[in-house]
Design a protein around this motif. Structure first.
Motif, short mmCIF file in Angstrom:
data_model
loop_
_atom_site.label_atom_id
_atom_site.label_comp_id
_atom_site.label_asym_id
_atom_site.label_seq_id
_atom_site.Cartn_x
_atom_site.Cartn_y
_atom_site.Cartn_z
N ARG A 1 0.83 -1.21 0.00
CA ARG A 1 0.00 0.00 0.00
C ARG A 1 0.86 1.25 0.00
O ARG A 1 0.59 2.21 -0.73
CB ARG A 1 -0.93 0.00 1.22
N PHE A 2 1.89 1.25 0.85
CA PHE A 2 2.76 2.42 0.91
C PHE A 2 3.41 2.69 -0.43
O PHE A 2 3.43 3.83 -0.92
CB PHE A 2 3.83 2.24 1.99
N GLY B 1 2.42 1.79 -3.39
CA GLY B 1 1.43 2.21 -4.36
C GLY B 1 1.02 3.66 -4.20
O GLY B 1 0.69 4.33 -5.19
N GLU B 2 1.03 4.15 -2.96
CA GLU B 2 0.62 5.53 -2.70
C GLU B 2 1.78 6.51 -2.74
O GLU B 2 1.56 7.73 -2.75
CB GLU B 2 -0.04 5.59 -1.31
N SER B 3 3.01 6.02 -2.75
CA SER B 3 4.18 6.89 -2.59
C SER B 3 4.46 7.76 -3.81
O SER B 3 5.00 8.86 -3.68
CB SER B 3 5.42 6.06 -2.28
N GLY B 4 4.13 7.26 -4.99
CA GLY B 4 4.48 7.98 -6.21
C GLY B 4 5.94 7.85 -6.59
O GLY B 4 6.38 8.46 -7.57
#
Length: 255
Positions: free
Chosen positions: A185-186, A188-191
């Motif tokens: 999740r991290f 995927g959300e980090s960019g």
């Protein structure tokens, strides 16, 4: 590539991250991706006379980058959480999202997600390592120098060192699943640029995948470069296969 590039290997225990790190380090072109944010962090901060996370990261990059400007580090999930908690104590980082914290600490950061699909085998390997204190490292590792217990070479596990425990293994299966999902999740959300390395696919094509990662990082490698065989000794044995079958039978009986 840019003048400086960094990558962080994010992983859960027994996911193949040590094998991956050894392959990258063996190229001589990709830093030395060790657990710099684990139990040794306080020791090195004191030794280097630094008191803040940014100063520690800066010193690490100077001391542990390869000559081509590449820095690597490995963070198990708990170490990533710990790094974030320390960042919250720093006025320059306290309000930033974790991905931005990493971008402030590390130049041109890339994330490598080391994962393992067979969580039962991962948990059994983790459980065995906890019981014996044996994690499959080599005699030259920093951990050996600090006095931690490791098994060397192909020395077999002695009978009686291990005891099967369904509940203990099941707890580690859940922990591996939850922490691995949190890493995913991290990322995927980090960019941030990311690369997922699956142990079951990586292990049989060790050298090929290491070179794939170098290319992804933008690291040029000379023609004819070869990678030494990994120093880590695989601890899986017939007992592991027996435990996998036993665990799955008990699991099916309980669901």
């Amino acid at each position: 590539m840019n003048d400086t590039t960094s990558y962080l290997v994010l992983a859960t225990p027994r996911s193949g991250s040590t094998l991956l790190g050894q392959g990258l380090q063996a190229t001589g072109l990709a830093g030395d991706p060790k657990e710099f944010f684990g139990h040794k962090m306080a020791f090195w901060m004191e030794r280097w006379g630094v008191s803040s996370l940014p100063d520690y990261a800066e010193r690490l990059i100077v001391k542990r980058s390869t000559a081509n400007g590449v820095f690597g580090a490995k963070l198990l999930y708990g170490q990533l959480v710990h790094l974030e908690s320390i960042a919250r104590l720093d006025a320059t980082l306290a309000e930033l999202p974790l991905a931005e914290v990493l971008s402030r600490l590390f130049p041109n950061p890339h994330l490598i997600w080391a994962t393992r699909e067979d969580k039962v085998r991962q948990a059994i390997s983790w459980f065995k390592a906890r019981q014996t204190g044996v994690w499959g490292q080599d005699a030259g590792s920093d951990e050996v120098k600090l006095g931690r217990a490791w098994r060397l070479g192909d020395e077999p596990l002695a009978p009686g060192e291990l005891a099967f425990d369904y509940d203990g293994i099941a707890a580690l299966v859940r922990q591996a699943e939850e922490e691995d999902a949190a890493i995913g999740r991290f990322i995927g959300e980090s960019g941030l640029p990311s690369y997922r390395v699956v142990y079951e696919a990586f292990s049989p094509r060790y050298e090929e995948l290491v070179f794939d990662l170098l290319r992804w990082l933008g690291v040029e490698s000379p023609d004819g470069l070869t990678i030494a065989k990994p120093r880590t000794v695989k601890l899986a044995d017939d007992r592991t296969d027996e435990w996998v079958e036993r665990f799955r039978e008990l699991h099916m009986a309980r669901v």
